[in-house]
Design an enzyme around this catalytic site. Structure first.
Site, PDB file in Angstrom:
ATOM      1  N   TYR A 165      14.829  -6.461  -0.595  1.00 47.36           N
ATOM      2  CA  TYR A 165      14.460  -5.685  -0.984  1.00 47.36           C
ATOM      3  C   TYR A 165      13.102  -4.400   0.389  1.00 47.36           C
ATOM      4  CZ  TYR A 165      11.129  -3.068  -4.195  1.00 47.36           C
ATOM      5  OH  TYR A 165      10.885  -1.339  -5.075  1.00 47.36           O
ATOM      6  N   ASP A 209      12.105  -4.123   9.155  1.00 51.00           N
ATOM      7  CA  ASP A 209      11.350  -3.862   7.566  1.00 51.00           C
ATOM      8  C   ASP A 209      10.588  -4.789   7.377  1.00 51.00           C
ATOM      9  OD1 ASP A 209      10.129  -3.015   5.725  1.00 51.00           O
ATOM     10  OD2 ASP A 209      11.756  -3.573   3.967  1.00 51.00           O
ATOM     11  N   LYS A 232       1.980  -1.324   2.910  1.00 53.75           N
ATOM     12  CA  LYS A 232       0.966  -2.108   2.533  1.00 53.75           C
ATOM     13  C   LYS A 232      -0.310  -2.445   3.256  1.00 53.75           C
ATOM     14  CE  LYS A 232       5.049  -4.675  -0.561  1.00 53.75           C
ATOM     15  NZ  LYS A 232       4.746  -4.612  -1.939  1.00 53.75           N
TER      16      LYS A 232
HETATM   17  C1  LIG Z   1       9.914  -5.247   2.619  1.00 54.08           C
HETATM   18  C2  LIG Z   1       9.645  -4.256   1.530  1.00 54.08           C
HETATM   19  N1  LIG Z   1      10.076  -3.205   2.236  1.00 54.08           N
HETATM   20  C3  LIG Z   1       9.898  -1.669   1.121  1.00 54.08           C
HETATM   21  C4  LIG Z   1       8.805  -2.146  -0.089  1.00 54.08           C
HETATM   22  C5  LIG Z   1       8.649  -1.331  -0.682  1.00 54.08           C
HETATM   23  O1  LIG Z   1       7.111  -0.391  -0.434  1.00 54.08           O
HETATM   24  P1  LIG Z   1       6.279   0.417  -1.516  1.00 54.08           P
HETATM   25  O2  LIG Z   1       6.374  -0.727  -2.840  1.00 54.08           O
HETATM   26  O3  LIG Z   1       5.295   0.824  -1.110  1.00 54.08           O
HETATM   27  O4  LIG Z   1       7.299   1.739  -1.671  1.00 54.08           O
HETATM   28  C6  LIG Z   1       8.725  -3.031  -0.335  1.00 54.08           C
HETATM   29  C7  LIG Z   1       7.663  -3.183  -1.419  1.00 54.08           C
HETATM   30  O5  LIG Z   1       7.524  -4.956  -1.702  1.00 54.08           O
HETATM   31  C8  LIG Z   1       9.144  -5.026   0.222  1.00 54.08           C
HETATM   32  O6  LIG Z   1       8.382  -5.655   0.305  1.00 54.08           O
END
Ligand SMILES: Cc1ncc(COP(=O)(O)O)c(C=O)c1O
Length: 460
Positions: free
Chosen positions: A153, A255, A283
């Protein structure tokens, strides 16, 4: 629904009538009654009144130890004093300008000192950061396609809204999974440019590169897959992936929206000793404020400096958010913070482990840094299909509601998530969590054994 789960949900309903009422009202104006699809779960989600440190209270005044911490965005815990102070100090100096103000450079310096990056750009969410990172990879390589992991994700934009939780009927082969669009409205042409790979399989990745010669701009992955609980790379996988991507002229994007702040001081590059080309952060770097970032070498980021790649946003580098970020890096995510959360995480894992063995539960516990989780599986899972093949939603709901009824929000709702430990949690909090798990574990193990014996499983 089996009796033990039914009982826990009935208890939840008795304890939280105000959440139910608030949710029923919200349904009329907000789809699913919530602001983000993941926040909805049956029978209705807990509504929060307030939170502080490692705890939150619901609308009925029930108090919980919070290990959800906003889907892992709060390693600082709620309302960390240093962050609150820094934001309050900025609040009256202007809340946004759409003009540079200096704090963005200070924060960029903090980030480049910690992660193997030379330049960064800030965004307001992790999804924006991954979207920009992928655009950067395309801009640099002049290639169109990207590779993402099955079950990974990376936010809600079209290019990665594929194969997040595909069903087995759509899987395709294990070595070359189908690209499965997750949401109505995703542009098929965009999704078609995303190739899906199995995690922990270098051979499959090499075959993807060979099937798409000169076409793959980047591989994006979470170095530890924390959208299927907690799945670590096999020994040598990360270095192997680094070598393979280099050989094929493919950029490697870590990521680190989840791992960046919480795994260790320098995030996954330090932890795995592998340097990616682009890193995304989010986050917990913002301690409760909408802060995310992407960064790379000056050479790659030159695409933006040369105005070849477009990256903009009214809310980027909001001064309040920058203040929160600076306080986070300077006063929260310090070496001693990692010592603290690592010690608490180890204790939590040991506690869970002993109870798993005592009750004969078919499960294990895994974790690193501030994160970890209970995996109701007989052996370590290595990729999305392992997760999918064993997940039992109802059994997992029993775990979550039973702990919630005993004052512990063990993790975000849904069996693909994991706990986060904050710098404000204490040893006593961990003991309380372990004691609550000890209380609920016999009934959970019993339900699990019965479901395994009868082949009953509520799959995905
Ligand atoms: C690994 C990862 N990348 C990107 C995101 C997306 O982040 P945001 O919810 O701040 O858009 C998340 C959200 O849970 C995530 O876990």
């Amino acid at each position: 629904m089996y009796p033990a789960l039914k009982k826990e949900i009935e208890t939840y309903e008795k304890r939280t009538p105000k959440s139910r009422a608030a949710h029923e009202k919200a349904y009329a104006r907000l789809p699913l009654g919530v602001g983000s699809n993941y926040r909805y779960y049956p029978p209705y989600p807990l509504f929060v009144r307030d939170a502080s440190g490692g705890r939150l209270r619901d609308l009925d005044g029930n108090e919980y130890l919070d290990f959800n911490l906003c889907y892992g965005a709060l390693m600082a815990g709620h309302c960390h004093p240093a962050v609150m102070k820094a934001v309050e100090a900025r609040l009256h100096l202007g809340t946004m300008f759409g003009m540079p103000h200096g704090a963005e450079l200070e924060l960029a310096e903090e980030i480049c000192a910690r992660f193997p990056l030379e330049m960064v750009r800030f965004t307001n969410s992790g999804g924006e950061a991954t979207m920009s990172a992928l655009r950067l990879a395309r801009a640099v390589t002049g290639r169109d396609k990207i590779v993402k992991m099955e079950g990974g994700y990376h936010g809600g934009h079209d290019g990665v809204t594929v194969s997040v939780k595909p069903k087995s009927s759509d899987f395709g082969s294990a070595k070359a999974p189908n690209t499965v669009i997750v949401s109505a409205g995703v542009l098929k042409a965009t999704a078609d440019a995303t190739v899906v790979a199995p995690f922990n399989d270098l051979e499959a990745m090499e075959a993807i590169f060979e099937r798409n010669p000169g076409q793959i701009a980047a591989v994006i992955l979470e170095p530890i897959m924390m959208n299927i609980v907690f799945v670590t790379p096999d020994e040598g996988y990360m270095q192997g992936l680094r070598d393979l991507t280099k050989r094929h002229g493919v950029l490697l994007i870590f990521d680190e929206v989840k791992t960046g702040a919480k795994l260790c001081w320098g995030g996954a590059s330090e932890y795995f000793r592998v340097k990616p080309d682009i890193i995304t952060l989010g986050k917990s770097i913002g301690s409760g404020f909408p802060l995310a970032a992407f960064g790379a070498s000056a050479d790659l980021m030159d695409q933006i400096a040369q105005q070849k790649m477009y990256h903009a946003g009214t809310y980027n580098t909001n001064p309040l958010v920058m203040a929160a970020g600076l306080a986070t890096f300077r006063e929260v995510l310090k070496p001693e913070a990692y010592t603290h959360v690592n010690a608490l995480r180890k204790r939590l894992m040991e506690g869970y482990d002993a109870i798993i063995r005592k009750t004969g539960m078919v499960a294990y516990v895994d974790g690193a840094g501030a994160n970890g989780g209970l995996l109701l599986y007989p052996k370590r899972i290595r990729n999305y299909r392992d997760w999918y093949d064993g997940v039992d939603y109802d059994l997992w709901m029993q775990y979550w509601f039973a702990l919630a009824n005993r004052g512990i929000v063990a993790q975000p709702f849904w069996p693909d998530e994991q706990w986060t430990i904050s710098v404000q949690h204490t040893e006593k909090d961990i003991e309380q969590h372990v004691a609550a798990f000890d209380q609920i574990a016999p009934a959970l193990a019993e339900a699990q054994h019965e479901r395994l014996a009868t082949g009953t499983r509520t799959g995905h």
